[in-house]
Design an enzyme around this catalytic site. Structure first.
Site, PDB file in Angstrom:
ATOM      1  CB  ALA A   1      -0.909  -0.016   1.219  1.00 21.54           C
ATOM      2  CB  ALA A   2       4.007   2.101   1.823  1.00 22.48           C
TER       3      ALA A   2
ATOM      4  CG  ASP B   1      -2.903  -2.524   4.384  1.00 19.58           C
ATOM      5  OD1 ASP B   1      -2.139  -3.404   3.963  1.00 19.58           O
ATOM      6  OD2 ASP B   1      -3.519  -2.617   5.464  1.00 19.58           O
TER       7      ASP B   1
HETATM    8  N1  LIG Z   1      10.846  -1.447  -1.239  1.00 26.34           N
HETATM    9  C1  LIG Z   1      10.047  -1.899  -2.223  1.00 26.34           C
HETATM   10  N2  LIG Z   1      10.391  -1.691  -3.517  1.00 26.34           N
HETATM   11  C2  LIG Z   1       9.582  -2.113  -4.537  1.00 26.34           C
HETATM   12  N3  LIG Z   1       8.430  -2.783  -4.378  1.00 26.34           N
HETATM   13  C3  LIG Z   1       8.049  -3.022  -3.099  1.00 26.34           C
HETATM   14  C4  LIG Z   1       8.820  -2.604  -1.955  1.00 26.34           C
HETATM   15  N4  LIG Z   1       8.167  -3.016  -0.831  1.00 26.34           N
HETATM   16  C5  LIG Z   1       7.054  -3.658  -1.251  1.00 26.34           C
HETATM   17  N5  LIG Z   1       6.970  -3.670  -2.602  1.00 26.34           N
HETATM   18  C6  LIG Z   1       5.902  -4.282  -3.413  1.00 26.34           C
HETATM   19  O1  LIG Z   1       4.874  -4.750  -2.528  1.00 26.34           O
HETATM   20  C7  LIG Z   1       4.822  -6.193  -2.590  1.00 26.34           C
HETATM   21  C8  LIG Z   1       4.567  -6.748  -1.187  1.00 26.34           C
HETATM   22  O2  LIG Z   1       3.152  -6.634  -0.948  1.00 26.34           O
HETATM   23  P1  LIG Z   1       2.508  -7.418   0.306  1.00 26.34           P
HETATM   24  O3  LIG Z   1       2.784  -8.864   0.152  1.00 26.34           O
HETATM   25  O4  LIG Z   1       1.094  -6.934   0.443  1.00 26.34           O
HETATM   26  O5  LIG Z   1       3.414  -6.899   1.509  1.00 26.34           O
HETATM   27  P2  LIG Z   1       2.921  -6.040   2.769  1.00 26.34           P
HETATM   28  O6  LIG Z   1       2.281  -7.053   3.663  1.00 26.34           O
HETATM   29  O7  LIG Z   1       4.178  -5.469   3.357  1.00 26.34           O
HETATM   30  O8  LIG Z   1       1.981  -4.998   2.234  1.00 26.34           O
HETATM   31  C9  LIG Z   1       6.191  -6.610  -3.097  1.00 26.34           C
HETATM   32  O9  LIG Z   1       6.081  -7.905  -3.718  1.00 26.34           O
HETATM   33  C10 LIG Z   1       6.472  -5.526  -4.125  1.00 26.34           C
HETATM   34  O10 LIG Z   1       5.684  -5.771  -5.285  1.00 26.34           O
HETATM   35  C1  LIG Z   2      -5.033  -9.116   4.907  1.00 27.62           C
HETATM   36  C2  LIG Z   2      -5.469  -7.667   4.814  1.00 27.62           C
HETATM   37  O1  LIG Z   2      -6.604  -7.456   5.647  1.00 27.62           O
HETATM   38  C3  LIG Z   2      -4.339  -6.758   5.289  1.00 27.62           C
HETATM   39  C4  LIG Z   2      -3.053  -6.922   4.472  1.00 27.62           C
HETATM   40  O2  LIG Z   2      -1.979  -6.251   5.110  1.00 27.62           O
HETATM   41  P1  LIG Z   2      -0.474  -6.331   4.483  1.00 27.62           P
HETATM   42  O3  LIG Z   2      -0.579  -6.030   2.975  1.00 27.62           O
HETATM   43  O4  LIG Z   2       0.022  -7.753   4.690  1.00 27.62           O
HETATM   44  O5  LIG Z   2       0.311  -5.336   5.253  1.00 27.62           O
HETATM   45  C5  LIG Z   2      -5.834  -7.388   3.349  1.00 27.62           C
HETATM   46  C6  LIG Z   2      -6.606  -6.081   3.162  1.00 27.62           C
HETATM   47  O6  LIG Z   2      -7.194  -5.557   4.123  1.00 27.62           O
HETATM   48  O7  LIG Z   2      -6.587  -5.586   2.022  1.00 27.62           O
HETATM   49 MG   LIG Z   3       0.121  -5.298   1.334  1.00 26.85          MG
END
Ligand SMILES: Nc1ncnc2c1ncn2[C@@H]1O[C@H](COP(=O)(O)OP(=O)(O)O)[C@@H](O)[C@H]1O
Ligand SMILES: C[C@@](O)(CCOP(=O)(O)O)CC(=O)O
Ligand SMILES: [Mg+2]
Length: 320
Positions: A114-115, A156
């Protein structure tokens, strides 16, 4: 001109996964962040200082990296570029270098996906000369996370856009005024699956056994609403107890893995008031009521501690 966005990461306190199916959730922004910088470039580039790519093959004649994962991993960024060319008619005549910087590993349950989206939306739109309001940034970011993952709640993207402690309910966000200065112990363990994969697993359970699934997310809803009261009244003992219960319900949804369950049960045995998995699961983030013992255990089990102190500003953007 370089446009730089600074996005706070987030921890889910209660309601992850259930929130995707319309149940409430509580999340807050922490003192860890991800930066996205956008500048003019002769071609579109995406650069990142912290990406994990499996299965790389290099063509030694042209030093071309061949990797089917690359497209997937940068898809959150490419979808932002596609969005603005579709919706705002920018036919990509202004090419950009988009750099992502974070000292937190990708895909750890801290809202890094999301970031990346929120940061790229605000920085790239400003680079294009747009001045979007936070509600537009949150809305567009959710649409993009949904496009990439296929499943995503507003939690998120809205939490990281606005900042602070938020209750997500009926697809709206409410600011939670927590009277006592509250903080938590948190960190993450190595993750074996992305959130998108975990979301698909949970959906498979729902499709296989809808009535069992609904009883589990109904229980998570009750826990989350009781936790909201405990947060507002500063009742840490009750909050901690509800964290353990929420972790047990996420275990039942198949969201946890052995290292997380080992950490949470050892924390409980050592007297930590509350701990649970946070975010998508499959490894990744854990959160506990503030406790040195939880942090020592996190380190002992090979986890990495993060700065879980709350922040309240949400995403910011500046020209550097
Ligand atoms: N520092 C980064 N640089 C580039 N892409 C990133 C970075 N951090 C996260 N991402 C993107 O976000 C994806 C992770 O998403 P997700 O599995 O939802 O992790 P989170 O739980 O931290 O949100 C990575 O596979 C990549 O596509
Ligand atoms: C599992 C969920 O509830 C949160 C996902 O969090 P993260 O991308 O793993 O930080 C998915 C959502 O709310 O979109
Ligand atoms: Mg995520």
């Amino acid at each position: 001109m370089i446009v730089e966005a600074n996005v706070p990461l987030k921890l889910t306190l209660f309601g992850e996964h259930a929130v995707v199916y319309g149940k409430p959730a509580i999340a807050y922004t922490i003192s860890e962040n991800l930066k996205v910088r956008v500048r003019e470039s002769e071609k579109f580039y995406v650069a990142s200082d912290n990406l994990q790519l499996k299965g790389i093959r290099v063509d030694l004649h042209e030093f071309k990296i061949e990797n089917e994962n690359v497209k997937k991993v940068i898809s959150y960024v490419t979808e932002v570029i596609n969005y603005f060319s579709e919706k705002y008619g920018f036919n990509n005549e202004r090419k950009a270098l988009i750099e992502i910087e974070s000292n937190v590993d990708p895909s750890v349950g801290l809202g890094t996906s999301a970031a990346v989206v929120v940061g790229t939306v605000i920085a790239y739109s400003k680079f294009l000369g747009l001045d979007l309001q936070k509600q537009d940034i949150a809305k567009i970011s959710h649409e993009i996370e949904l496009r990439v993952q296929g499943i995503a709640s507003i939690m998120d993207t809205h939490t990281e856009t606005y900042g602070g402690f938020l209750l997500i309910r009926e697809n709206k966000v409410e600011n939670l005024n927590i009277p006592v200065p509250l903080t938590f112990s948190a960190g993450y363990f190595r993750r074996i699956m992305t959130t998108a994969e975990m979301l698909r697993n949970v959906k498979n359970l729902k499709d296989r056994d809808p009535s069992l699934f609904n009883s589990l997310i109904d229980s998570i809803e009750r826990v989350t609403l009781e936790a909201k009261e405990a947060l507002i009244s500063g009742d840490i003992d009750r909050l901690g107890e509800l964290m353990y219960v929420n972790h047990g319900l996420l275990f039942s949804l198949g969201v946890t893995v052995p290292i997380l369950d080992q950490f949470v049960s050892m924390s409980r045995a050592s007297g930590v008031k509350g701990c649970k998995v946070s975010g998508g699961g499959g490894g990744g983030a854990v959160i506990c009521t503030k406790d040195q013992r939880a942090e020592l255990l996190m380190n002992a089990l090979g986890g990495r501690i993060v700065n879980a102190n709350p922040t309240f500003q949400g995403v910011t953007v500046k020209l550097i």
